[in-house]
Design a protein around this motif. Structure first.
Motif, PDB file in Angstrom:
ATOM      1  N   ASP A  70       0.812  -1.221   0.000  1.00 40.08           N
ATOM      2  CA  ASP A  70       0.000   0.000   0.000  1.00 40.08           C
ATOM      3  C   ASP A  70       0.846   1.271   0.000  1.00 40.08           C
ATOM      4  O   ASP A  70       0.348   2.349  -0.316  1.00 40.08           O
ATOM      5  CB  ASP A  70      -0.935   0.019   1.224  1.00 40.08           C
ATOM      6  N   PRO A  72       3.024   3.512  -1.787  1.00 39.74           N
ATOM      7  CA  PRO A  72       3.375   3.598  -3.206  1.00 39.74           C
ATOM      8  C   PRO A  72       4.876   3.777  -3.447  1.00 39.74           C
ATOM      9  O   PRO A  72       5.382   3.333  -4.468  1.00 39.74           O
ATOM     10  CB  PRO A  72       2.576   4.809  -3.707  1.00 39.74           C
ATOM     11  N   GLU A  73       5.605   4.395  -2.494  1.00 40.05           N
ATOM     12  CA  GLU A  73       7.043   4.612  -2.740  1.00 40.05           C
ATOM     13  C   GLU A  73       7.827   3.306  -2.762  1.00 40.05           C
ATOM     14  O   GLU A  73       8.974   3.284  -3.200  1.00 40.05           O
ATOM     15  CB  GLU A  73       7.669   5.501  -1.663  1.00 40.05           C
ATOM     16  N   ASN A  75       6.410   0.357  -3.943  1.00 36.63           N
ATOM     17  CA  ASN A  75       5.755  -0.567  -4.859  1.00 36.63           C
ATOM     18  C   ASN A  75       6.039  -0.157  -6.317  1.00 36.63           C
ATOM     19  O   ASN A  75       5.599   0.898  -6.762  1.00 36.63           O
ATOM     20  CB  ASN A  75       4.252  -0.538  -4.585  1.00 36.63           C
ATOM     21  N   ALA A  78       3.281   1.040  -8.346  1.00 36.25           N
ATOM     22  CA  ALA A  78       2.541   2.209  -7.872  1.00 36.25           C
ATOM     23  C   ALA A  78       3.368   3.494  -7.817  1.00 36.25           C
ATOM     24  O   ALA A  78       2.781   4.574  -7.744  1.00 36.25           O
ATOM     25  CB  ALA A  78       1.964   1.924  -6.480  1.00 36.25           C
TER      26      ALA A  78
END
Lengths: 250, 250
Positions: A70, A72-73, A75, A78
């Motif tokens: 969850d 995003p940095e 993933n 993402a």
């Protein structure tokens, strides 16, 4: 050893990697060195790796285990920009270093890894980064549009003569294959097959990704023609005008 | 850095060396890396050196100070064979190591030297040796007719494509200059002028020894034609037949 190269051109990106891994000459194996994270229409990320195989695999796993994260940095599916993706890769390198660095140092094994990350995320231009073992990185520019990692020297002269940001994707692909061929001929720890990916700007998907084996007709053809052409070119160059009794070295 | 190469061919020997020395990028200087011991009609010995400049100069001085020695095994002007000359050079390396090795190690400086010795002594064939920092050495053969020391990789592909023992002296000289040119273009710590020596079998004297500067018309001409020819050759090679929608990497 390994040889990977990548070019950031006006038309897009060309990325190529050999597939040979060796731990001593009696332990040679084939491992893919190109990894892809893709969501069609939104992002293409391509990672090339050189160095200690255990470390490069650990870094790839470290990135992969966050693909449903969850945050995003962390993933790759993402992150908002290629710059953030390069940071993410650098952080994965640092995470592996924190886990394994001390033990490797104790065993006298260098923490040896270098990476190239290229791709495009919707809303940005295509970008290309080189990431070091310390997790820091640099970005390709118009003046320096290509990066190499691993066994870089044999295949560099042709890049310097041919590649600029204006080079089109077809020619850049041809040049990448000849650069790989020169390296494969000169260093037995670099070997086929070649993992080749050509990314067209703004396509936001992988259109051309080939694994080139030694029986690939195009690869065989251009390598053969290049070899014959070089020898022919060499033959027609004039011989030296001096050759006997000429001592002018002072 | 340095780049030296030498070839042992049926017609004789070709030896070439660049002239750049650097201790960091802010201390670049020109030093000759080729040394010659000659007695016309009897012997020609040519030594090329790469590595730490203080060490290579010390080794040359160590050899030179025995040129009037009564012990023929230590005197380059008196040794009976090229093999004995290679031993003599190896012993000179060991003598310098005995004197300076400990202090260098203490200062964290590697005892870094490699040498190529080529030539002919009356009654023998021309011969070519590569001598390591430990003072041991290997000899060129018909299968491996050339040696390189220093920054060897950029200039190796052309040698592998062109040189065999049957290559004549003129073509081998042309090839040596192109190999130097590729290296000089790719590594700024390798630079002109080029010390070039062509030794014709059984001549027992140095006929051709040139110091090639950047204004040498022949050198300029072949390097220019080679560059243009490579780009032309690259252009006429066919472009890849795949380029869109071709995912076959499996």
């Amino acid at each position: 050893m390994t040889y990977c190269l990548a070019m950031a051109l006006n038309q897009g990106l060309v990325l190529a990697a050999d597939s040979r891994t060796n731990a001593g000459v009696d332990h040679i194996a084939t491992f893919r060195k190109m990894r892809i994270w893709e969501r069609e229409g939104e992002r293409v990320l391509v990672l090339l790796s050189a160095g200690n195989l255990a470390i490069t695999q650990a870094v790839a796993s470290e990135i992969d285990r966050h693909t449903h994260d969850d945050t995003p940095e962390r993933n790759p599916m993402a992150v908002a920009s290629l710059y953030d993706a390069a940071r993410l890769v650098g952080e994965a390198v640092r995470a592996v270093h924190r886990k394994d660095g001390a033990a490797l140092r104790e065993a006298g094994v260098e923490f040896n890894i270098s990476l190239i990350l290229g791709g495009q995320i919707e809303g940005e231009e295509p970008r290309l980064f080189m990431i070091y073992a310390a997790g820091n990185f640099i970005e390709a520019t118009n003046e320096t549009p290509y990066f190499q990692i691993g066994e870089t020297k044999y295949g560099k002269p042709i890049l310097d003569r041919v590649v600029s940001v204006e080079t089109d994707l077809a020619r850049a692909t041809k040049c990448a294959l000849l650069s790989l061929d020169s390296t494969i001929r000169s260093n037995m720890t670099v070997g086929l097959p070649i993992d080749l990916l050509v990314y067209r700007r703004d396509s936001l998907r992988v259109e051309t990704h080939r694994l080139i084996q030694d029986n690939d007709p195009y690869y065989k053809d251009i390598c053969h023609r290049w070899g014959v052409g070089l020898r022919d070119l060499f033959q027609v160059l004039p011989d030296p005008p001096w050759g006997g009794g000429d001592k002018t070295a002072g």
